[in-house]
Design an enzyme around this catalytic site. Sequence first.
Site, PDB file in Angstrom:
ATOM      1  N   HIS A 120      64.598  38.062  36.307  1.00 50.08           N
ATOM      2  CA  HIS A 120      64.032  38.011  37.644  1.00 50.08           C
ATOM      3  C   HIS A 120      65.129  38.321  38.639  1.00 50.08           C
ATOM      4  O   HIS A 120      66.276  37.948  38.434  1.00 50.08           O
ATOM      5  CB  HIS A 120      63.441  36.622  37.932  1.00 50.08           C
ATOM      6  CG  HIS A 120      62.472  36.644  39.056  1.00 50.08           C
ATOM      7  ND1 HIS A 120      62.864  36.582  40.374  1.00 50.08           N
ATOM      8  CD2 HIS A 120      61.123  36.761  39.064  1.00 50.08           C
ATOM      9  CE1 HIS A 120      61.798  36.655  41.135  1.00 50.08           C
ATOM     10  NE2 HIS A 120      60.728  36.771  40.377  1.00 50.08           N
ATOM     11  N   ASP A 169      55.277  35.979  34.472  1.00 46.95           N
ATOM     12  CA  ASP A 169      54.358  36.832  33.722  1.00 46.95           C
ATOM     13  C   ASP A 169      54.368  36.584  32.215  1.00 46.95           C
ATOM     14  O   ASP A 169      53.535  37.108  31.498  1.00 46.95           O
ATOM     15  CB  ASP A 169      54.717  38.314  33.956  1.00 46.95           C
ATOM     16  CG  ASP A 169      54.453  38.714  35.390  1.00 46.95           C
ATOM     17  OD1 ASP A 169      53.445  38.242  35.928  1.00 46.95           O
ATOM     18  OD2 ASP A 169      55.246  39.475  35.951  1.00 46.95           O
TER      19      ASP A 169
HETATM   20  N1  ACO Z   1      65.411  42.673  28.874  1.00 46.09           N
HETATM   21  C1  ACO Z   1      66.668  43.092  28.556  1.00 46.09           C
HETATM   22  N2  ACO Z   1      67.665  43.249  29.455  1.00 46.09           N
HETATM   23  C2  ACO Z   1      67.393  42.966  30.741  1.00 46.09           C
HETATM   24  C3  ACO Z   1      66.112  42.527  31.157  1.00 46.09           C
HETATM   25  C4  ACO Z   1      65.104  42.380  30.180  1.00 46.09           C
HETATM   26  N3  ACO Z   1      63.876  41.961  30.503  1.00 46.09           N
HETATM   27  N4  ACO Z   1      66.104  42.325  32.493  1.00 46.09           N
HETATM   28  C5  ACO Z   1      67.351  42.633  32.905  1.00 46.09           C
HETATM   29  N5  ACO Z   1      68.125  43.008  31.861  1.00 46.09           N
HETATM   30  C6  ACO Z   1      69.545  43.377  31.917  1.00 46.09           C
HETATM   31  C7  ACO Z   1      69.715  44.761  32.517  1.00 46.09           C
HETATM   32  O1  ACO Z   1      69.769  45.772  31.520  1.00 46.09           O
HETATM   33  C8  ACO Z   1      71.031  44.627  33.249  1.00 46.09           C
HETATM   34  O2  ACO Z   1      72.073  44.745  32.312  1.00 46.09           O
HETATM   35  P1  ACO Z   1      73.489  45.379  32.758  1.00 46.09           P
HETATM   36  O3  ACO Z   1      74.012  44.491  33.837  1.00 46.09           O
HETATM   37  O4  ACO Z   1      74.282  45.365  31.501  1.00 46.09           O
HETATM   38  O5  ACO Z   1      73.169  46.766  33.272  1.00 46.09           O
HETATM   39  C9  ACO Z   1      71.033  43.184  33.744  1.00 46.09           C
HETATM   40  O6  ACO Z   1      70.176  42.469  32.839  1.00 46.09           O
HETATM   41  C10 ACO Z   1      70.521  43.010  35.161  1.00 46.09           C
HETATM   42  O7  ACO Z   1      69.252  43.635  35.255  1.00 46.09           O
HETATM   43  P2  ACO Z   1      68.757  44.403  36.537  1.00 46.09           P
HETATM   44  O8  ACO Z   1      67.627  45.312  36.162  1.00 46.09           O
HETATM   45  O9  ACO Z   1      69.923  44.998  37.257  1.00 46.09           O
HETATM   46  O10 ACO Z   1      68.227  43.199  37.417  1.00 46.09           O
HETATM   47  P3  ACO Z   1      67.230  43.313  38.605  1.00 46.09           P
HETATM   48  O11 ACO Z   1      67.396  42.070  39.402  1.00 46.09           O
HETATM   49  O12 ACO Z   1      67.358  44.616  39.309  1.00 46.09           O
HETATM   50  O13 ACO Z   1      65.791  43.346  37.893  1.00 46.09           O
HETATM   51  C11 ACO Z   1      63.800  42.683  36.834  1.00 46.09           C
HETATM   52  C12 ACO Z   1      64.979  42.255  37.726  1.00 46.09           C
HETATM   53  C13 ACO Z   1      63.192  43.983  37.376  1.00 46.09           C
HETATM   54  C14 ACO Z   1      62.719  41.605  36.896  1.00 46.09           C
HETATM   55  C15 ACO Z   1      64.314  42.879  35.378  1.00 46.09           C
HETATM   56  O14 ACO Z   1      64.824  41.665  34.888  1.00 46.09           O
HETATM   57  C16 ACO Z   1      63.219  43.431  34.448  1.00 46.09           C
HETATM   58  O15 ACO Z   1      63.043  44.642  34.374  1.00 46.09           O
HETATM   59  N6  ACO Z   1      62.461  42.523  33.718  1.00 46.09           N
HETATM   60  C17 ACO Z   1      61.383  42.955  32.887  1.00 46.09           C
HETATM   61  C18 ACO Z   1      60.153  43.239  33.720  1.00 46.09           C
HETATM   62  C19 ACO Z   1      59.494  41.971  34.249  1.00 46.09           C
HETATM   63  O16 ACO Z   1      59.282  41.017  33.542  1.00 46.09           O
HETATM   64  N7  ACO Z   1      59.139  42.023  35.551  1.00 46.09           N
HETATM   65  C20 ACO Z   1      58.449  40.924  36.214  1.00 46.09           C
HETATM   66  C21 ACO Z   1      59.309  40.307  37.251  1.00 46.09           C
HETATM   67  S1  ACO Z   1      58.509  38.917  37.927  1.00 46.09           S
HETATM   68  C22 ACO Z   1      57.436  39.563  39.038  1.00 46.09           C
HETATM   69  O17 ACO Z   1      57.598  40.582  39.632  1.00 46.09           O
HETATM   70  C23 ACO Z   1      56.264  38.800  39.247  1.00 46.09           C
END
Ligand code: ACO
Length: 430
Positions: free
Chosen positions: A309, A366
């Site tokens: 998140h 979610d």
């Molecule tokens: N699985 C594996 N790795 C992950 C995940 C995941 N679900 N989420 C983040 N990471 C990793 C990224 O690869 C990144 O790694 P790095 O630093 O080595 O490049 C690091 O964790 C940070 O991730 P970001 O994408 O930069 O974090 P951001 O805050 O931009 O994104 C997000 C948050 C979009 C929710 C992300 O965690 C994600 O894509 N999760 C899966 C989708 C999801 O469940 N979305 C629902 C969010 S809740 C909502 O909107 C109601």
Amino acid sequence: MAEKFAEIILDGVSYKLPIVEGSEGEKAIDIAKLRDMSGYITLDTGYKNTGATKSAITFLDGEQGILRYRGYSIEDLAEKSTFLEVAYLIIYGELPTKPELESFNHQIKIHTMINEDMRKIYDGFPVKGHPMGVMAAMASALATFYPELIDDPKKQKAELDLKIVRLLGKMPTMAAWAYKNSMGHPVNYPQNRFNYVENFLHMMFALPVEEYVLDPDVVDALEKLLILHADHEQNCSASTVRLVGSSQVSIYSAISAGISSLWGPLHGGANQEVLEMLEEIQKDGGNVDKYVAKAKDKNDNFRLMGFGHRVYKNFDPRAKIIKEACDKVLNKLGVHDPILEIAKKLEERALADDYFVEKKLYPNVDFYSGIIYKAIGIPTDMFTVMFALGRLPGWIAQWKEMRENNEPIGRPRQVYVGATKRDFVPIGAR
Ligand code: ACO
């Protein structure tokens, strides 16, 4: 109290910028005049550290896993209140009194029907068209049926209240009809004898040949889910609603934009993606470790959907409540869903894995919601629509706050990195 300032030195010149402090101690540097003073703008792609507004609706502390609507904890509200009570709270700022709630309920009830001409629009969508696309289009269509604009929300209180109850009343009908249309079933009209959640379940599941029998535990779980989704401060869709609304377009168009924003898999669309991911793992033999490894692999685009998140870096308080509700509903309905077992195993493995621990990736709202929806009988492509129904009061409140505070049109700046001036060489196209 003396005003506080931040000092920034650019090209050897010092500039003083005011510090703004929120009621929960959040601090910000007000950079609005920085460009005028120094020629510099700030750069923050994805607004990871940018406050776009001052808001009094929702407080969340991602480090401590706190979420409060207008000061009331999400745990209390999920346990003790109704969705419409929470909607009133979020939109108007205070909990309603009994008469206020009754009147709000009544107003919503008398606005649940949809203009019959709008019903014809459903015939134009492909049967398998995604219901989020249908919802965005139908919300936008409301602007054509009710085109009056709100010029001054403080002076046009009655007109705005009408738009609010229209949105809250019609959205469940629009959603249930999107589903009925996709099934090729006749639509069910709303019934005033039901409460808000019951009415939605009736419109979704009753058939001309068979009445839908309401289960109080299902109604309760859905009520909770809607409450937990009701607002989440400046997330992607709320910011979209504020940004689109800041051009002073119809509130219906702004809400339609919010629905489109929510649809994406990185936002509300994740609940559909979670279930599809769990089903894929199940079909693939249930090897959870394989998928944890895939999520960690830098060369693989796969992410564990429902994990991580932008702001919660400890736990998502909504996920905790939903997990409990999920166990309760499945027990009550006697559903033994192997998908739930996979979800639990996945959570267990990920939470014990260094990658997820270091990056502070926890199950989000979610992760478990889809399992409840599935148990209730809601099809996967309707999951994000459920999220939209819950988020509607939040979008309305964000729009209302932005307009009541007379915020200017949203218009970020950029750092241009494209080609510098060059001459056009005609190829004879004109
Ligand atoms: N699985 C594996 N790795 C992950 C995940 C995941 N679900 N989420 C983040 N990471 C990793 C990224 O690869 C990144 O790694 P790095 O630093 O080595 O490049 C690091 O964790 C940070 O991730 P970001 O994408 O930069 O974090 P951001 O805050 O931009 O994104 C997000 C948050 C979009 C929710 C992300 O965690 C994600 O894509 N999760 C899966 C989708 C999801 O469940 N979305 C629902 C969010 S809740 C909502 O909107 C109601």
